[in-house]
Design a protein around this motif. Structure first.
Motif, PDB file in Angstrom:
ATOM      1  N   PRO A  57       0.854  -1.182   0.000  1.00 21.53           N
ATOM      2  CA  PRO A  57       0.000   0.000   0.000  1.00 21.53           C
ATOM      3  C   PRO A  57       0.890   1.233   0.000  1.00 21.53           C
ATOM      4  N   LEU A  81      -3.240   5.242   7.545  1.00 22.17           N
ATOM      5  CA  LEU A  81      -4.480   4.500   7.393  1.00 22.17           C
ATOM      6  C   LEU A  81      -5.642   5.217   8.069  1.00 22.17           C
ATOM      7  N   LEU A  88     -15.975  -8.759   5.832  1.00 21.94           N
ATOM      8  CA  LEU A  88     -14.542  -8.633   5.578  1.00 21.94           C
ATOM      9  C   LEU A  88     -14.208  -7.259   5.008  1.00 21.94           C
ATOM     10  N   ALA A 103     -13.205  -5.639   8.562  1.00 23.06           N
ATOM     11  CA  ALA A 103     -11.781  -5.858   8.820  1.00 23.06           C
ATOM     12  C   ALA A 103     -10.879  -5.158   7.813  1.00 23.06           C
ATOM     13  N   LEU A 104     -11.310  -5.101   6.546  1.00 28.43           N
ATOM     14  CA  LEU A 104     -10.463  -4.480   5.524  1.00 28.43           C
ATOM     15  C   LEU A 104     -10.973  -3.105   5.143  1.00 28.43           C
ATOM     16  N   LEU A 120      -8.731  -0.704   3.476  1.00 31.76           N
ATOM     17  CA  LEU A 120      -8.035  -1.130   2.257  1.00 31.76           C
ATOM     18  C   LEU A 120      -8.050  -0.068   1.165  1.00 31.76           C
ATOM     19  N   TRP A 152      -5.639   4.545  -1.467  1.00 30.73           N
ATOM     20  CA  TRP A 152      -5.830   4.797  -2.901  1.00 30.73           C
ATOM     21  C   TRP A 152      -6.758   5.988  -3.096  1.00 30.73           C
TER      22      TRP A 152
END
Lengths: 370, 512, 306
Positions: free
Chosen positions: A3, A8, A348, A352-353, A356, A360
């Motif tokens: 990444p 984050l 998910l 949890a993600l 992600l 981006w």
């Protein structure tokens, strides 16, 4: 694929935070579902069409969609209330089970004597009470003994299941029955089906499992919204979830608030029993929670823990459940567990993600800004 | 010793910059650490000392600037690089694993092979050698959790020496030590220096700087404000340089009209789980119409005193009388009860305690007062009333922007603080506790907040102000109490005190 | 006498049979939790592994190919867990729950699509299953011995090797590991992958060792019992083995005690015995049987700069 080196937790524009990021997360989940469908050898777009028609194509299918959505609303709200208090209740499955036991016992004990207008509220209260009691034990263990609520609620799911099997096989089984289920509830212990209720006021719809419990679900949405954002207790509960130190500063007892949050959560989960047992089965049966408790996590995550979002997410999950069943019927290579896969992927990607896509998106916004 | 020969620097930092979000923690700092010396870096909490050293040790990455070790420009991407360049650090919060033995902690990251047995044996021998050479003895098989804090610190130093460090950084090493342990630490540091190790000592205690160092850098608000040879300076000068935020505010204060005693602490003590005395026999009286300032270096019990007085932590001993109600260890108050008695509390750390960052400003404006009227009627929060209340607070305390619906975290520090203060003053409390009234607040807001505190006092409120900013205490307080090591070590009248004497009392240099 | 002996032997054998997947799974979970990554997804990993083991064995005819597929499947989920928990600092419990639900759905979806038997794989025969090694009829296939061996091995790795020391450290205080110049993420990824390996073996045992094929939800909570065993063993390998054996024995007893009247107690409900692992763990967690202290950093994502 590393990444990009960005925080984050870094900020995005508010609208991107509230709307875009969750949508990207859901989109990712559905792209993976599409891939799985394609791997099985089915055209994903064809499957999607069948699913939508299966969920919304007739008044019967809409009825079933709403019936499933009722359960998802209860468990989604249950997860959300605990979550606002900073607690992770993954015991919805067991609380729903025991809640069902509560309303079932109330009906079995009283349905021959009480009229429906008295029987039904009592049974609903019993469902809430039993569900709350089942959540109160892990809550107490966390608040006073420091044991982690995630582990204890998981354990209590299994204990609930064992308890129910024992009771159904040995105690509550109807005399002479071969399957472990109780005697049928008397009419006063049944929640009217929607098609009957509508018939009474002159509207005809196809029969389905949808019953008046959906009104309870809607009432719960409103009640949870009022409670969380318009009462001092809800205010204190959210304070604890965001910042326990500030809650202590404000004079809130973290122990008592933990108990309150978990009991409310358990009571909401317990209402699944009302919809299933009093609304559909009209007797106590085994395994009726059928994963609704766990799916509540996905519903709450997707609904961003807000009652309105939860109602919408529950509708989507209800449609998936119903459409998935129809899809499985139309295409033999797809089973209705496809819905479970979708639930897992949504947990998910939006749980949890969740971070992600963030780096981006940040790059995207940074580029547009410069 | 040659002070400024360029080639001799063990470490040289040039123009180091670091920001955390909107906080500019280190602003273009340059400094040199000569080989084989003890260099002190002194400054108040939040001056940027620890951040600077974390950058040197590779824990944080600098936003800009260069690090030179032994005359070579190096990259400190991680602690691994720092260790490779012979730099070792003893952190303020020890990097020791409680459940491990001393040996296991020593070898972590330098095990010397895939299997532990060989490395542990070698470490045992090395430990014995270090113990001999430096007089650093410690039981290699003891579990860290069973050691005293002083012994734990020794393990940290041994760990660094075990890795062959030539440059040793100690971050507030004496903060957790008894005076005897501190003396012992300084003897160890002298031995290390004699054996060619360069030592960097980060502290806010002037006595230690004077006793142990060869050179000293004073940091304030992310900047190095001065560099001195220790022999060429004295505690008084350093105290002035260290605490001075030279915004002298001349408040027009009416003479004090002392009223009745509204808050009285007698023999108040607080002992934590580990048996450390955080408050020790504190005696305190707070009268209506006065501002009492508590001066002291952070970590000497002021925070705990506020928490006990506000009912957040129950005292371990002693007695507390608030507006006529007696509370003690057996009948501790709680914050809600204290509020009902007429006590208000502006906490030291508004973000951690005084507000909920994710809440709307209007929600933050009722934190602690949400139960009962005027905000709760018939079991429901009265949204419009809360919004109107917040708007009123914003108007009277000039909180900008005036948007009760904006998230609390989106306000600047000064405006957040004004909102919290407004909330606490709005109920016209009898007793007002204020922790760090102007931490992270711009100058305009500082004046405003000070005037409001004086207004509250003039209205007959008993105000207690805890602050690390001495000038703030000096301009606000009618009486000043100095705290050191959990005790109130002295009382000073503002007219008769200056920053220098106060600074020395605070630094524990002279507890008279 | 002879009857008593054979009863004891049968009980032991069936205890060991039931305990094998618990032991493998518990050792896997131990690596993960010791490294600070909570794994409630053991159940899902095991289920996925069981499915791919049976599916591959049935298609290729080789039990060994099945074991390999099981490991790959479990490792894929382990990597997913690592990605979510370590790289993206997601909530470890949410990730574990997602993996459980995903596995419960995906095994049935794929099974039904590939074999058209309602989620089951075709019954496995001959070389498609792991054969007993020494005691025909006792089901002592190689994974039973692997499970027994995994316990001292796990103990040895955790207690006696460099990796074990670093693993314990990263589960207690990742900051100290970082300060020692070691990579927190790489250590945790290795812990998660070891967990995947062992959970994969546990799954393979279920579908191609103990049973002759995969059936839906065949793990039936054993992943959670393994989790309970870790807690009950207070995060130590040998006591965790003991817990697995006790839980295995309870299960073996539950089957044998069905409908039997125990003198003095009456008929013991089978369900009570089945719930015992969970109830005992709850009692332990409540502090009524000693204190179980989890690795301090378990469940907390490591963030260097705030």
């Amino acid at each position: 694929m590393r990444p990009p080196r960005r925080s984050l937790s870094g900020a995005l524009p508010v609208w991107a935070e509230v709307a875009l990021l969750p949508l990207v997360n859901i989109a990712l989940a559905f792209i993976v579902v599409g891939l799985i469908v394609a791997i099985i050898g089915v055209d994903p777009f064809h499957a999607l069409r069948l699913l939508v028609v299966g969920a919304l194509g007739s008044s019967e299918s809409i009825g079933y969609t709403l019936y499933y959505a009722t359960n998802f609303t209860f468990t989604g709200l249950a997860v959300a209330v605990a979550f606002h208090a900073g607690l992770f209740n993954i015991g919805g499955e067991g609380q729903a089970y025991i809640g069902g036991l509560g309303c079932g016992l109330a009906v079995l004990a009283l349905d021959r004597w009480l009229p429906a207008w008295l029987m039904i509220p009592i049974a609903i209260a019993a469902a809430a009470l039993f569900g709350a009691a089942w959540a109160a034990v892990p809550a107490w263990l966390q608040a006073w003994r420091g044991s982690h609520i995630v582990i204890t609620t998981i354990m209590f799911n299994f204990v609930a299941s064992a308890l129910m099997v024992y009771l159904m096989v040995n105690v509550l089984i109807a005399p002479g029955s071969m399957t472990p289920q109780s005697r049928t509830f008397a009419p006063s212990g049944r929640i009217p089906a929607m098609h009957d209720a509508l018939q009474a006021i002159g509207i005809t719809v196809a029969p389905s499992a949808l019953n008046l419990s959906i009104l309870l679900a809607l009432a719960c949405c409103v009640a949870v919204w009022v409670f969380l954002w318009h009462t001092p207790w809800g205010y204190a509960l959210r304070t604890m979830g965001h910042n326990p130190e500030a809650a202590v500063y404000a004079g809130t007892s973290l122990r008592r608030m933990t108990m309150l949050a978990m009991c409310l959560s358990g009571a909401l989960a317990g209402f699944v029993g009302v919809n299933e047992l009093m609304g559909v089965h009209h007797r106590i049966v085994l395994d009726f929670p059928a994963g609704y408790g766990f799916a509540g996590i996905a519903v709450a995550l997707m609904g961003r823990n807000h009652p309105l979002g939860i109602a919408l997410a529950a509708l989507l999950f209800g449609a998936l459940q119903q459409g998935g069943a129809e899809l499985a019927f139309e295409i033999p290579t797809i089973t209705r567990e496809m819905v479970v896969v979708i639930q897992g992927l949504i947990i998910l990607f939006s749980g949890a993600l969740a971070h992600l896509p963030r780096p981006w998106l940040q790059i995207l916004f940074a580029r547009r800004a410069s | 010793m040659q002070a400024l020969t360029p080639a001799a620097a063990a470490i040289e930092l040039r123009g180091i910059e670091k920001s955390f979000g909107s906080v500019h923690a280190v602003r273009g700092v340059s400094l040199r650490i000569e080989a084989g010396t003890i260099t002190g870096i002194v400054g108040e909490n939040g001056a940027g000392k620890s951040t600077l050293m974390s950058i040197l040790y590779g824990l944080y990455r600098a936003d800009a600037g260069e690090i030179w070790v032994d005359g070579r420009l190096v990259e400190m991407a991680s602690p691994r690089d720092a260790i490779a360049h012979g730099i070792g650090m003893v952190h303020q919060h020890f990097m020791l694993i409680d459940t491990f033995t001393v040996l296991e902690n020593m070898v972590l990251g330098a095990e010397g092979g895939v299997l532990l047995a060989g490395g542990l044996a070698a470490a045992r021998a090395e430990l014995a050698r270090l113990a001999r050479d430096y007089g650093l003895s410690v039981d290699p098989d003891a579990r860290i959790a069973d050691l005293s804090v002083g012994e734990q610190q020794r393990v940290e130093i041994l760990k660094v020496l075990f890795r062959g460090a030539r440059i040793l950084i100690l971050d507030e090493p004496s903060a957790v030590l008894t005076p005897q342990e501190t003396d012992r630490l300084f003897r160890i540091l002298q031995t290390l220096k004699e054996r060619g190790v360069s030592v960097v000592l980060i502290t806010h205690k002037l006595r230690e700087i004077m006793a142990a160092t060869d050179r000293v850098y004073v940091m304030r608000q992310g900047l190095v404000v001065v560099e001195r040879r220790t022999a060429d300076t004295n505690s008084e000068e350093l105290a002035e340089l260290m605490v001075g935020r030279k915004v002298h505010l001349d408040l027009d204060k009416a003479p004090t009209r002392w009223g009745e005693v509204l808050l009285r602490a007698e023999h108040l003590s607080l002992v934590d789980d580990r048996g450390v005395r955080l408050l020790d026999d504190v005696e305190l009286e707070l009268r209506a119409g006065e501002i009492v300032g508590i001066a002291g270096v952070t970590g000497n019990g002021q925070s705990e005193l506020l928490q006990v007085l506000a009912g957040i932590r129950p005292p371990s001993g002693g007695q507390l009388t608030v507006c006529g109600h007696v509370l003690d260890a057996h009948h501790p108050g709680n914050p809600a009860q204290m509020r009902a008695l007429g006590l208000a509390h502006v906490p030291e750390d508004r973000l951690r305690q005084g507000m909920v960052a994710a809440f709307e400003a209007s929600e933050t404006s009722i934190l602690g007062y949400q139960d009962g009227p005027p905000f709760t009627r018939h079991y429901l929060l009265d949204g419009p009333a809360v919004g109107a209340h917040c708007a009123r607070l914003m108007e009277s305390f000039d909180v900008r922007p005036r948007s009760p619906a904006l998230r609390s975290s989106n306000f600047s520090g000064g405006n957040q603080q004004k909102l919290v203060l407004a909330r606490e003053i709005a109920r016209k409390p009898k007793v007002l506790l204020v922790g760090q009234p102007t931490r992270g607040v711009d100058i305009g807001a500082i004046e405003f907040i000070h005037r409001e505190l004086v207004k509250a006092r003039d209205a007959g409120c008993a105000v207690l102000v805890v602050s690390v900013e001495l000038d703030e205490i000096l301009s606000l307080a009618d009486r000043i109490l100095v705290m050191f090591a959990g005790r109130i070590v002295g009382e000073v009248e503002p007219g008769r005190a200056d920053e220098r004497t106060l600074g020395l009392m605070m630094a524990g240099a002279d507890a008279a | 006498m002879d009857e008593a002996f054979s009863f004891v032997f049968l009980m032991l054998a069936s205890t060991l049979r039931v305990a094998t997947p618990l032991v493998l799974c518990a050792m896997g979970g131990l690596f993960s939790e010791k490294g600070g990554i909570v794994d409630v997804g053991l159940e899902g990993k095991m289920l996925m592994a069981a499915f791919f083991a049976a599916a591959t064995a049935s298609v290729t005819g080789s039990a060994w190919a099945g074991v390999a597929a099981a490991i790959i499947a479990a490792e894929a989920l382990a990597l997913l867990h690592g990605l979510a928990c370590i790289t993206y600092r997601g909530n470890q419990v949410v990730s574990g729950v997602a993996i459980n639900i995903l596995a419960a759905g995906l095994t049935v979806v794929l099974g039904a699509a590939w074999f058209a038997r309602g989620g089951q794989t075709p019954p496995l025969v001959g070389d498609q299953r792991l054969a007993p090694l020494f005691l025909p009829g006792a089901g002592d296939n190689i994974l039973v011995y692997a499970a027994l061996l995994s316990v001292p091995l796990t103990w040895w790795i955790i207690a006696r090797t460099r990796f074990g020391l670093r693993l314990r450290a990263v589960g207690e205080m990742p900051l100290a590991v970082d300060a020692a110049g070691l990579s927190v993420a790489w250590l945790r990824y290795r812990a998660v992958l070891l967990c995947g390996l062992l959970a994969g073996l546990a799954g393979a045992y279920l579908s191609i060792g103990q049973n002759a094929g995969f059936s839906r939800d065949m793990t039936a909570g054993q992943g959670f019992i393994a989790l309970a065993a870790i807690i009950f063993g207070k995060w130590r390998p040998l006591p965790a083995l003991g817990a697995c054996l006790i839980f295995g024995l309870l299960d073996a007893m539950a089957i044998r005690l069905q409908g039997v009247r125990v003198p003095g107690l009456g008929e013991v409900p089978v369900q009570l015995i089945q719930a015992m692992p969970y109830l005992l763990t709850m009692f332990l967690l409540a502090g009524f049987i000693g204190r179980a202290v989890a690795p301090k950093a378990a469940g907390v994502p490591y963030e260097k700069e705030h």
